[in-house]
Write a protein that holds these residues in place. Structure first.
Motif, PDB file in Angstrom:
ATOM      1  N   SER A 170      35.031 -25.327  21.024  1.00  0.00           N
ATOM      2  CA  SER A 170      33.843 -25.329  20.185  1.00  0.00           C
ATOM      3  C   SER A 170      33.893 -24.111  19.279  1.00  0.00           C
ATOM      4  CB  SER A 170      32.575 -25.303  21.047  1.00  0.00           C
ATOM      5  OG  SER A 170      32.450 -24.039  21.636  1.00  0.00           O
ATOM      6  N   ALA A 171      33.139 -24.201  18.201  1.00  0.00           N
ATOM      7  CA  ALA A 171      33.181 -23.147  17.199  1.00  0.00           C
ATOM      8  C   ALA A 171      32.547 -21.881  17.728  1.00  0.00           C
ATOM      9  CB  ALA A 171      32.445 -23.614  15.956  1.00  0.00           C
ATOM     10  N   ASP A 172      33.066 -20.768  17.267  1.00  0.00           N
ATOM     11  CA  ASP A 172      32.429 -19.493  17.562  1.00  0.00           C
ATOM     12  C   ASP A 172      32.844 -18.513  16.474  1.00  0.00           C
ATOM     13  OD1 ASP A 172      30.940 -17.581  18.766  1.00  0.00           O
ATOM     14  OD2 ASP A 172      31.914 -17.721  20.721  1.00  0.00           O
ATOM     15  N   GLN A 173      32.099 -17.464  16.385  1.00  0.00           N
ATOM     16  CA  GLN A 173      32.490 -16.396  15.476  1.00  0.00           C
ATOM     17  C   GLN A 173      32.476 -15.109  16.248  1.00  0.00           C
ATOM     18  OE1 GLN A 173      29.941 -16.530  12.035  1.00  0.00           O
ATOM     19  NE2 GLN A 173      31.668 -17.287  10.825  1.00  0.00           N
ATOM     20  N   PHE A 174      33.461 -14.276  15.982  1.00  0.00           N
ATOM     21  CA  PHE A 174      33.555 -13.031  16.713  1.00  0.00           C
ATOM     22  C   PHE A 174      33.472 -11.872  15.735  1.00  0.00           C
ATOM     23  CE2 PHE A 174      36.081 -16.216  18.953  1.00  0.00           C
ATOM     24  CZ  PHE A 174      35.453 -16.216  20.187  1.00  0.00           C
ATOM     25  N   THR A 175      32.770 -10.823  16.159  1.00  0.00           N
ATOM     26  CA  THR A 175      32.742  -9.627  15.331  1.00  0.00           C
ATOM     27  C   THR A 175      33.762  -8.665  15.901  1.00  0.00           C
ATOM     28  OG1 THR A 175      30.417  -9.981  14.985  1.00  0.00           O
ATOM     29  CG2 THR A 175      31.286  -7.824  14.401  1.00  0.00           C
ATOM     30  N   LEU A 176      34.773  -8.398  15.107  1.00  0.00           N
ATOM     31  CA  LEU A 176      35.827  -7.510  15.564  1.00  0.00           C
ATOM     32  C   LEU A 176      35.502  -6.104  15.068  1.00  0.00           C
ATOM     33  CD1 LEU A 176      38.647  -7.202  16.877  1.00  0.00           C
ATOM     34  CD2 LEU A 176      39.619  -7.663  14.638  1.00  0.00           C
ATOM     35  N   THR A 177      35.291  -5.187  15.986  1.00  0.00           N
ATOM     36  CA  THR A 177      35.037  -3.804  15.596  1.00  0.00           C
ATOM     37  C   THR A 177      36.155  -2.954  16.145  1.00  0.00           C
ATOM     38  OG1 THR A 177      33.542  -3.747  17.471  1.00  0.00           O
ATOM     39  CG2 THR A 177      32.545  -3.848  15.296  1.00  0.00           C
ATOM     40  N   GLY A 178      36.087  -1.641  15.878  1.00  0.00           N
ATOM     41  CA  GLY A 178      37.197  -0.785  16.274  1.00  0.00           C
ATOM     42  C   GLY A 178      37.976  -0.468  15.024  1.00  0.00           C
ATOM     43  N   ALA A 179      39.256  -0.737  15.033  1.00  0.00           N
ATOM     44  CA  ALA A 179      40.112  -0.394  13.892  1.00  0.00           C
ATOM     45  C   ALA A 179      39.575  -0.992  12.599  1.00  0.00           C
ATOM     46  CB  ALA A 179      41.522  -0.908  14.155  1.00  0.00           C
ATOM     47  N   GLY A 180      39.237  -0.131  11.635  1.00  0.00           N
ATOM     48  CA  GLY A 180      38.828  -0.606  10.316  1.00  0.00           C
ATOM     49  C   GLY A 180      37.380  -1.043  10.253  1.00  0.00           C
ATOM     50  N   THR A 181      36.996  -1.663   9.122  1.00  0.00           N
ATOM     51  CA  THR A 181      35.614  -2.087   8.949  1.00  0.00           C
ATOM     52  C   THR A 181      35.326  -3.262   9.868  1.00  0.00           C
ATOM     53  OG1 THR A 181      36.344  -3.540   7.187  1.00  0.00           O
ATOM     54  CG2 THR A 181      35.441  -1.423   6.517  1.00  0.00           C
ATOM     55  N   PRO A 182      34.055  -3.336  10.331  1.00  0.00           N
ATOM     56  CA  PRO A 182      33.724  -4.483  11.186  1.00  0.00           C
ATOM     57  C   PRO A 182      33.943  -5.786  10.414  1.00  0.00           C
ATOM     58  CG  PRO A 182      31.756  -3.251  10.551  1.00  0.00           C
ATOM     59  CD  PRO A 182      32.924  -2.446  10.117  1.00  0.00           C
TER      60      PRO A 182
END
Lengths: 867, 99
Positions: A170-182
């Motif tokens: 199923s669809a999802d969206q993830f917010t990747l933080t850490g290295a670089g801009t979120p």
């Protein structure tokens, strides 16, 4: 090999030079010897030459060693063809260019068809992959199919025997933080065996296991965010504020279908880059149709057998778990699903392009006949000088071969270029990135070229042979028939183009219900961890909106959980007090479903959605159980009555609400579908974690966008701001495919029209040329210019009229094929037909009038003197 | 074959070949330039001989022909075949002498 090399002109020229020099050195040596024996210099030279014999003859003899006579004559034919084609640059130019366009267009479209429809998905044995969906009988009127329920999927997976594997995602969206801009990254939640089912291997790592923390990322994400770091496996990354472990990197050539291909209900993002396990959760056995299910059939099992077993399992399951909605599964090959959305338009395109190619060939035949008629004298002389008939035929064929080869080569180059260009264009065609000029396409182009040779080479060759044998002028009937065909074929294409143009016009004129000017939208999703309770989310939206409204130039700002044209979501049935249970749409007999939209105040003002009756939301409506509904919903639920003050209950956490206003309809899905039924409620009822901010501003969009980002990051620096665009861009995007279709069809139509005009002009001009003396005589005997013109026009008008009629019949007959592709116009629309008649007939007539009026103006004395 | 045989003695240019054959056959075999050059050309294309430009003894530029390994092989083979042929013809023409 060396002999063949000698066919190359430069190799040959070098060889000639060597021969020349060598013979000279022979003569000089002979002369020197003679001088030494006491002969005077001049006489010595003469003696040497005399002894030598014929130098020319010797050269010729040497040359004959170079090449076998058969080959030589082919080369001769080729050179002759090139030379004679070069003598008529206009003819050659038109012929090669039109062939190049025809073949180029055909192989471009064939590449698309091949890449999108014919070539199996880039997974191993992709023919065994099945996309499984569920059908809920009472929803079937609105949603013919739905994604699958997790429990149903688990039940199938547990019991099924005809499948090697089943996976659900199923669809999802993830917010990747850490290295670089979120960054907000599209991803899916999947059962761990997705990659086993697709049969793809990891480039690195083991892939998803039962470890819930593990994620698999694509090569593109690995390169972009982690610069292809070698030690990526096992590294911890931060997703949505929680840590996860990279368990695998996919190979660079792994492609996951674009989200839209699974349908808007699946809600998959555009570029899926993260694959993560589905968290364990409890779901109902009924409802919650959220999962895309892909299965791999066992090798010898057919789709029908596999689906029969699944259906049986569903029947058992419905009974065992007393599932009221009685869903049953349907499956189709994954391949069909992926290309399915554009299958119709691609096939029509392919048809159109083949028709265009046919016109090109007919046109060339026409041109070649005109040319060979003009060369009657040349052929007769050559016959008289002893050229045999086969040789003449062969030479004509060589000419067509050279032409079509040149056209073909240019066409393939053209198509290689167009395909590169298309692959970069952001068109919503699935698997466009997998399209390239491949061997199959090349073969197809070559086959077309060969077909062209036969088609337009044989006819004139045959005729030239007959002509030169009898030295007699031909009746131009054949050419008129050809022009008729051309006009008929062009009519079909022009009609198609006209249909697409008027579809787009209709679509542009559709009342979108909102004003896109000066409106900028930005998608946000609040990470669940920091914004766990709705109070936090409320605070965020309140602060953001009030700060945005304070920005210079901003007229209004608002929040909505799902923008118009961004897809249907939060779909719910409704309950109206006084009627029994769920509301059934009397028109379709199925459940009435509405999109619930959580909005802030000022939303309608910001997007310019006008109020039909009642009022919009006010400050004091926050968290009050009120709703504003769309016009069409009001008309459906309370037909002919005033909707204001009525109450209904719906899902998505809304409960019972009272209608306070009715607004104009907007479209959440496609502009060429029906407007969506929408119930707007104040967002404070159940503040969503994601949504879009819309701002209407007097300032430049780019300035506004920067200011909006600043506001957001001032409030929460870790919040990713991904999709930022103007509403005008969204509207554009919604029209892009139609516009593309329209442009292509217009290009084809224009090309066809041009070719037909060339054909008509050619026939009429040629007949004028042939009848020069006759016409001159008529003028001399007292015919007026007008009479002459009428006489000549008849030649051109008859094939045009007949061609138009036949073409229109074909076009209407083919109407069914394109019906699904046009919008707001009937496939036998009389106005469109009239337009086609006017365009084709008018320009065709013009093509006749030009040579005819030239004939009418000619000086009879000059013509007769010429005789 | 005569050309190849001539070249067995070393590299030579076209005129030289013609002269050599004329002299050694005591003017019995006259090779015309008109048939010499096509023959040379054929041999060259068959890769039995190779050619390069060089200065001759008299300082004149000429194209010198050399036998290739394959050419040498061919000469030997065809010479022995010729001799067999000659002796066979001789046997037929003068049967008594050998009987």
């Amino acid at each position: 090999m060396r002999k063949l090399m000698l066919l190359l002109p430069w190799v040959r020229r070098g060889r000639e030079r060597v021969l020349e020099e060598e013979l000279r050195s022979y003569l000089e040596m002979a002369a020197e010897e003679a001088r030494r024996s006491g002969m005077p210099a001049e006489e010595a030279e003469f003696a040497a030459r005399r002894d030598f014999g014929s130098i020319l003859r010797a050269k010729e003899d040497v040359r004959s060693e170079w090449i076998s006579p058969g080959l030589e004559s082919v080369v001769q034919d080729l050179r002759f063809a090139v030379r004679s084609l070069r003598r008529t640059p206009l003819f050659t130019g038109v012929a090669v260019l039109s062939l190049a366009l025809g073949i180029g267009a055909a192989s471009t479209v064939f590449s698309l068809v091949d890449g999108v429809l014919l070539k199996p998905l880039s997974y191993r044995d992709s023919g065994q992959l099945v996309y499984v969906r569920e059908v809920v009988p009472e929803l079937a009127g609105v949603y013919p199919t739905l994604p699958a329920n997790w429990n149903h999927f688990s039940y199938w997976r547990e019991h099924v025997r005809t499948f090697d594997g089943l996976c659900a995602l199923s669809a999802d969206q993830f917010t990747l933080t850490g290295a670089g801009t979120p960054e907000k990254i599209d991803g899916v939640r999947t059962s761990p065996d997705l990659f086993r089912v697709l049969n793809t291997e990891m480039a690195r790592g083991t892939g998803l296991t039962s470890d819930v923390d593990g994620v698999v990322i694509t090569d593109s994400l690995w390169q972009r965010r982690f610069r292809g770091a070698e030690n990526i496996i096992g590294q911890r990354i931060v997703l949505d504020g929680r840590s996860a472990t990279v368990a695998g990197v996919l190979r660079a050539d792994f492609r996951f279908p674009k989200g839209a291909e699974f349908g808007s209900l699946a809600g998959l993002g555009k570029h899926i880059e993260i694959f993560r396990q589905v968290p364990n959760r409890n779901v109902d056995w009924d409802g919650e149709f959220d999962f895309i299910v892909i299965g791999r059939l066992k090798p010898a099992v057919t789709l029908k057998q596999g689906m029969a077993e699944l259906s049986l399992l569903s029947t058992q399951m419905n009974a065992a778990h007393s599932i009221e909605s009685k869903p049953h599964p349907v499956g189709e090959p994954l391949q069909d699903v992926i290309g399915g959305s554009v299958r119709g338009s691609l096939l029509v395109l392919q048809g159109a392009v083949l028709v265009l190619l046919m016109i090109v060939c007919v046109n060339l035949t026409n041109l070649m006949i005109a040319r060979s008629n003009g060369r009657v004298r040349e052929f007769s002389i050559r016959r008289a000088l002893g050229a045999d008939r086969r040789r003449l035929l062969r030479q004509l064929l060589t000419e067509s071969f050279v032409l079509s080869f040149a056209g073909g080569a240019l066409g393939v180059a053209l198509s290689a270029f167009t395909i590169r260009f298309l692959a970069q264009a952001s068109l919503d065609i699935p698997r466009l990135n997998e399209v390239h000029l491949n061997a199959a396409v090349l073969l197809f182009s070559l086959a077309l070229t060969a077909a062209c040779v036969c088609l337009f080479g044989m006819v004139p060759a045959y005729r030239a042979q007959a002509v030169s044998a009898r030295f007699q002028k031909q009746s131009p009937r054949l050419r008129e028939v050809l022009v008729g065909c051309e006009v008929a074929l062009s009519t079909v294409l022009v009609f198609l183009a006209a249909l697409f143009v008027s579809s787009l016009t209709h679509l542009l004129n559709v009342d979108k219900g909102f004003h896109e000017e000066r409106a900028v939208a930005m998608d946000l999703s609040l990470p669940g961890l920091q914004y766990a309770d709705s109070a936090a989310r409320n605070r965020f939206f309140e602060r953001t909106l009030s700060q945005m409204r304070a920005l210079p130039g901003v007229l209004s700002a608002a929040m909505i959980s799902g923008l118009p044209l961004a897809g249907e979501s939060q779909v719910n049935g409704i309950d109206v007090p006084g009627s029994k249970s769920d509301w059934i749409d009397p028109a379709t007999g199925s459940l009435m479903l509405v999109n619930v939209r959580f909005v802030s105040e000022q939303y309608f003002e910001t997007l310019g959605i006008s109020l039909v009756s009642g009022r919009t939301f006010r400050q004091e409506d926050q968290a009050r159980k009120v709703t504003v509904i769309s016009q069409r919903m009001a008309a459906k639920v309370w037909p002919g009555q005033n909707a204001i003050g009525r109450k209904f209950t719906t899902g998505s956490g809304v409960g019972e609400v009272q209608v306070v206003g009715v607004v104009r309809d907007t479209y959440n899905g496609r502009l060429d579908a029906q407007p969506t039924l929408i119930a707007y409620v104040p967002y404070q009822i159940r503040t969503p974690g994601s949504g879009s901010l819309v701002v209407r501003s007097a300032a430049e969009p780019s300035v506004v966008i920067r200011q909006m980002q600043k506001v957001i990051w001032a409030i929460d620096p870790n919040l990713p701001v991904s999709e930022v665009r103007t509403m005008a861009e969204m509207v554009d995007q919604a029209l892009a495919q139609r516009r593309f279709q329209m442009r292509l069809a217009s290009a084809f139509g224009a090309g066809a029209l041009l070719l037909a005009l060339i054909g008509i002009y050619g026939v009429v001009a040629y007949s004028v040329e042939q009848r020069r003396s006759e016409l001159g005589l008529r003028l001399a005997l007292g015919s007026t210019g007008g009479e002459l013109m009428a006489l000549i026009l008849r030649r051109g008008v008859v094939p045009i009229v007949l061609g138009l009629l036949i073409g229109l019949c074909i076009a209407v007959g083919l109407g069914g094929v394109v019906r699904s592709l046009v919008f707001g116009v009937s496939t036998s629309d009389p106005v469109t037909m009239l337009a086609v008649i006017v365009i084709l007939g008018g320009s065709g007539l013009l093509a006749c009038v030009v040579p005819a009026s030239r004939a009418a103006r000619m000086d009879p004395a000059a013509v007769l003197r010429h005789e | 074959m005569l050309i190849l045989r001539t070249l067995l003695l070393g590299e030579l240019h076209g005129y030289g070949i013609a002269q050599f054959i004329r002299q050694t056959s005591q003017e019995a075999l006259l090779i015309e330039a008109g048939s010499l050059y096509p023959a040379l050309q054929r041999l060259e294309l068959q890769k039995l001989i190779t050619a390069k430009w060089k200065n001759s003894d008299t300082g004149r530029r000429a194209r010198f022909y050399t036998l290739t390994a394959e050419g040498r092989h061919k000469v030997a083979a065809s010479m022995s075949r010729w001799e067999e042929f000659v002796s066979a013809v001789g046997l037929v023409l003068h049967p008594k002498e050998t009987a």
